[in-house]
Write a protein that holds these residues in place. Structure first.
Motif, short mmCIF file in Angstrom:
data_model
loop_
_atom_site.label_atom_id
_atom_site.label_comp_id
_atom_site.label_asym_id
_atom_site.label_seq_id
_atom_site.Cartn_x
_atom_site.Cartn_y
_atom_site.Cartn_z
N PHE A 127 75.44 92.79 22.23
CA PHE A 127 76.55 93.38 22.98
C PHE A 127 76.40 94.90 22.95
O PHE A 127 75.64 95.46 22.16
CB PHE A 127 77.91 92.95 22.42
N LYS A 165 84.10 86.00 23.30
CA LYS A 165 84.00 87.34 23.90
C LYS A 165 83.29 88.26 22.91
O LYS A 165 83.51 88.15 21.71
CB LYS A 165 85.39 87.92 24.22
N PRO A 166 82.43 89.12 23.41
CA PRO A 166 82.01 89.32 24.81
C PRO A 166 80.91 88.34 25.21
O PRO A 166 80.37 87.62 24.37
CB PRO A 166 81.46 90.74 24.79
N LEU A 187 85.32 91.41 18.62
CA LEU A 187 84.45 90.24 18.83
C LEU A 187 85.31 89.01 18.59
O LEU A 187 86.04 88.93 17.60
CB LEU A 187 83.28 90.27 17.86
N ASP A 244 75.17 90.49 26.03
CA ASP A 244 74.97 91.83 26.58
C ASP A 244 76.23 92.37 27.24
O ASP A 244 76.17 93.28 28.07
CB ASP A 244 73.81 91.85 27.59
N GLY A 245 77.38 91.80 26.87
CA GLY A 245 78.64 92.27 27.42
C GLY A 245 79.05 93.60 26.81
O GLY A 245 78.48 94.08 25.82
#
Length: 572
Positions: free
Chosen positions: A456, A370-371, A384, A374-375
Motif C-alpha cells: 500500500f 482496506k486498502p 489498515l 497498492d491502494g
C-alpha cells in the motif's frame, strides 16, 4: 551372512523353485527341498511341519518308494499348505481399505458383515485380500517383523503366511493384482527363510532389504531396491523357456522392469533423489496442500507421499504426478514428512528424497478489507482494515518497507480488532500482513499464519476543504475485500446475514481473489470463501468473517469525514 553369500543364497532359492518342470508345482505353493545325505521323509516332516507324522503325505506327493532311502541331490516337493500357519497384523490404516477373508477369495461383496472395519491391531490370516481405495493406505507387519506397505489403488493378497516347523523361519508370499507395495524385510541369515512378492509376470525374492514392486495398468512389473538385494525372475506363462532363466539380482540403487509378456529388462541405476530444498518448511494454505518440485532430468513423472512418521509407514496422502506440481486435499495442523521419487521412462521409481513438513493453517488469517493492493492510505487518520475471524481473541498486524518483513516498522500483536492506524509513519510505500491469535487455556497464545503480504501507499492528506465543498454520498455502504490466491484458481463466495449460511443472500463464483459490493444496506454480514483449484480439488470453506456495513459521510475524494476524536461521522 556376507552380501555375496546372501546374493548366492537368494538366487539359489528362487532358481530351484522354478527348475525345469516345476512351474505348475510352484503355482500350487510348494517349495522344493534338495535331498542331503541322511535325509528321510520322517525327518523332513519334522523339520518342515513340526511333527514326523505327516511323512506319508510327502511320500504320496513325491511318489517315494522307501521313505528312509532318499537319493541325495533329488528334489522333494514340500506342500506349503501343511506348514504351521502364521498371521499378520495391521499397524496403520487410512482411508478406504477393504479386507476379504481367505474363504471369500475375489468376492465383490462389500457389505459390512463380509468386510469388517480395518483398524490398527486387526489380525490378518493367510489368504487375506486387501483392496485399497484411491485415498487409502495400509501398513501390515508380518510374523518375522517384516513390514509391507500397500499403496493407494492397490489389490494385494497375503498369499502365504507359514512357518517352517514350530519355531523355524517364516515363509511369506505377497501377490499383487493391482497397484504397488513397499517392503522392509527383516534381515535373516536363515537360508530357508522365504519372502516373495509376485505379480502375474514376475517373482521378486529377497533377504534383508528395502524394496518396492509395482504393477502398472498395462501389466508391466517394476522393482526398485533401496537396501539389500533382490532376485527377480519372469513368470511368463506364454514362454516356458523363460522359467528356467537365472534370476536377475538387483543391487542397492538398482531397478528393472518386466514387460507384460514376461521379458525381463536389464538392471539400471535408479534416478537420483529429487531436490527438495526449494520446498517450504511450513505450508499455510487451508483446504489445499500444494507443493512444487523442480524438474529433474530423466523424470517422466513424480511419485510423492506425505506421512506422519519419518519411516513413512503412516501415509495420509499419496499420488503420482505428471509434473512436479504436487496437489492434495489439505491436512490438519501438525508435523509431517514428505517423500518424493522421480519415475523414469520404464516406470521405475528412483531414490527417495524425504524431509519434514509443517502444516499450520489455524487459526485462519483475516481477509484484507482496506486498502486494496497498492491502494492509497491517508496519513491523517489512515487505517489498515481486515475482517474479524470467529473464535479468535486478538489480531497481529505488521507493517514493513520490504515484503520479507525482516525489519517491521510496526508490529502490534494484541489488537482487539483487525485494524491498525498508520498515521504515525512517514509517507511512502509499505507492505502489511495480518494474522489471527487464539487465547489458550492457562493464558498461552496460538498465532496462526500471516496472510500474504500486501503493498500500500501512505500519502499526504490533501488540505481541508471548506464546509461548502463537503458533500454526502453512500461511500459507507461500499465493501471491498481481497485475499491471497494462486494463478488459475477460482473462488466461491457466500454472503449471509447469519453465521450458519443456511440461506445465503449471495452465492457466487469469482475468477479473481477479490469482491466488492456497493448496494448493501447497513448492518452486519457474514461471508466465507472456498478455493476451487485447477487440479479439480476443492478446499473447505473458510471460517465465517463478519463485516459491518454502515452509511457515512465522505469527501469529494472518497475519504471519510471524521469528528474531532477521529471517529467517522455517521448519518442519523
Amino acid at each position: 551372512m556376507p552380501l555375496s553369500a546372501a546374493l548366492l543364497a537368494t538366487g539359489a532359492v528362487l532358481m530351484t523353485s522354478l527348475a525345469p518342470g516345476a512351474w505348475a508345482a510352484d503355482q500350487k505353493d510348494e517349495t522344493p527341498h534338495v535331498v542331503q545325505a541322511g535325509d528321510t521323509l520322517e525327518g523332513l516332516s519334522q523339520s518342515y511341519f513340526g511333527t514326523p507324522r505327516l511323512w506319508h503325505q510327502l511320500q504320496a506327493r513325491n511318489k517315494v518308494k522307501d521313505p528312509r532311502q532318499l537319493q541325495p541331490g533329488s528334489v522333494v516337493w514340500i506342500p506349503v499348505g501343511l506348514l504351521p500357519a502364521e498371521s499378520a497384523q495391521v499397524e496403520f490404516v487410512h482411508g478406504d481399505v477393504k479386507v476379504h477373508g481367505a474363504e471369500q477369495g475375489a468376492t465383490t461383496n462389500t457389505s459390512a458383515a463380509a468386510n469388517p472395519p480395518v483398524a490398527a491391531g486387526t489380525m490378518l490370516a493367510e489368504g487375506t485380500r486387501l483392496q485399497v481405495g484411491p485415498e487409502g493406505f495400509v501398513t501390515v507387519r508380518l510374523a518375522d517383523g517384516s513390514v509391507v506397505k500397500v499403496s493407494a489403488q492397490s489389490d494385494v493378497q497375503l498369499r502365504q503366511l507359514r512357518r517352517r516347523g514350530r519355531a523355524g523361519s517364516v515363509q511369506s508370499v505377497v501377490e499383487i493384482q493391482r497397484g504397488s507395495v513397499e517392503s522392509s524385510v527383516a534381515p535373516s541369515t536363515d537360508a530357508s527363510r522365504r519372502f516373495e512378492v509376485r505379480t502375474p509376470r514376475a517373482v521378486t525374492s529377497v533377504r534383508g532389504t528395502r524394496f518396492g514392486v509395482a504393477l502398472s495398468e498395462s501389466g508391466d512389473t517394476t522393482a526398485a531396491v533401496l537396501q539389500g538385494a533382490v532376485a527377480v525372475q519372469s513368470r511368463a506363462a506364454d514362454n516356458p523357456a523363460r522359467h528356467t532363466a537365472a534370476a536377475t539380482v538387483l543391487q542397492p540403487g538398482q531397478g528393472l522392469a518386466v514387460q507384460a509378456d514376461g521379458t525381463v529388462g536389464s538392471p539400471r541405476s535408479l534416478l537420483p533423489a529429487p531436490d527438495l530444498t526449494s520446498l517450504p518448511a511450513a505450508v499455510h494454505d487451508l483446504g489445499l496442500l500444494a507443493l512444487n518440485v523442480p524438474g529433474q532430468a530423466g523424470a517422466n513423472a513424480y511419485q510423492a507421499i506425505v506421512a506422519r512418521d519419518a519411516e513413512l509407514t503412516q501415509v495420509l496422502r499419496s499420488g503420482t504426478f505428471a509434473n512436479g506440481q504436487l496437489r492434495w486435499k489439505g491436512l490438519d495442523d501438525g508435523q509431517y514428512f514428505i517423500s518424493v521419487r522421480a519415475i523414469d521412462a520404464a516406470g521405475i521409481a528412483g531414490l527417495p528424497a524425504t524431509q519434514p513438513l509443517t502444516v499450520k493453517t489455524q487459526p485462519v488469517p483475516p481477509l484484507y478489507q482496506k486498502p486494496a493492493p497498492d491502494g492509497v492510505v491517508s496519513n491523517a487518520g489512515g487505517q489498515l482494515l481486515c475482517t474479524q475471524v470467529a473464535g479468535v481473541r486478538w489480531y497481529r498486524i505488521q507493517v514493513a518497507t520490504q515484503a520479507d518483513f525482516n525489519a517491521p516498522v510496526l508490529d502490534e500483536n494484541r489488537l482487539d480488532n483487525c485494524t491498525l492506524s498508520v498515521a504515525q509513519l512517514p509517507v511512502g510505500r509499505y507492505f502489511w500482513r495480518a494474522a489471527s491469535v487464539r487465547e489458550l487455556p492457562g493464558g498461552g497464545v496460538d498465532q496462526g499464519p500471516f496472510a500474504a503480504p500486501q503493498p500500500f501507499k501512505l500519502v499526504q492528506q490533501p488540505p481541508a476543504l471548506s464546509a461548502q465543498a463537503l458533500q454526502a454520498d453512500d461511500g459507507g455502504t461500499t465493501v471491498s475485500l481481497r485475499w491471497p490466491g494462486q494463478a488459475g484458481q477460482r473462488y466461491r463466495l457466500q454472503l449471509a446475514t447469519e453465521m450458519r449460511f443456511e440461506k445465503p443472500m449471495l452465492d457466487t463464483l469469482l475468477d479473481e481473489p477479490q469482491w466488492a459490493a456497493s448496494d448493501l444496506t447497513a448492518g452486519t454480514y457474514f461471508l466465507r470463501v472456498q478455493v476451487l483449484d485447477p487440479s479439480g480439488l476443492q478446499g473447505d470453506f473458510s471460517p465465517p468473517r463478519s463485516i459491518r456495513v454502515g452509511t457515512g459521510f465522505s469527501t469529494g475524494w472518497g475519504l471519510p469525514v471524521s469528528d474531532s476524536s477521529g471517529e467517522p461521522v455517521r448519518r442519523p
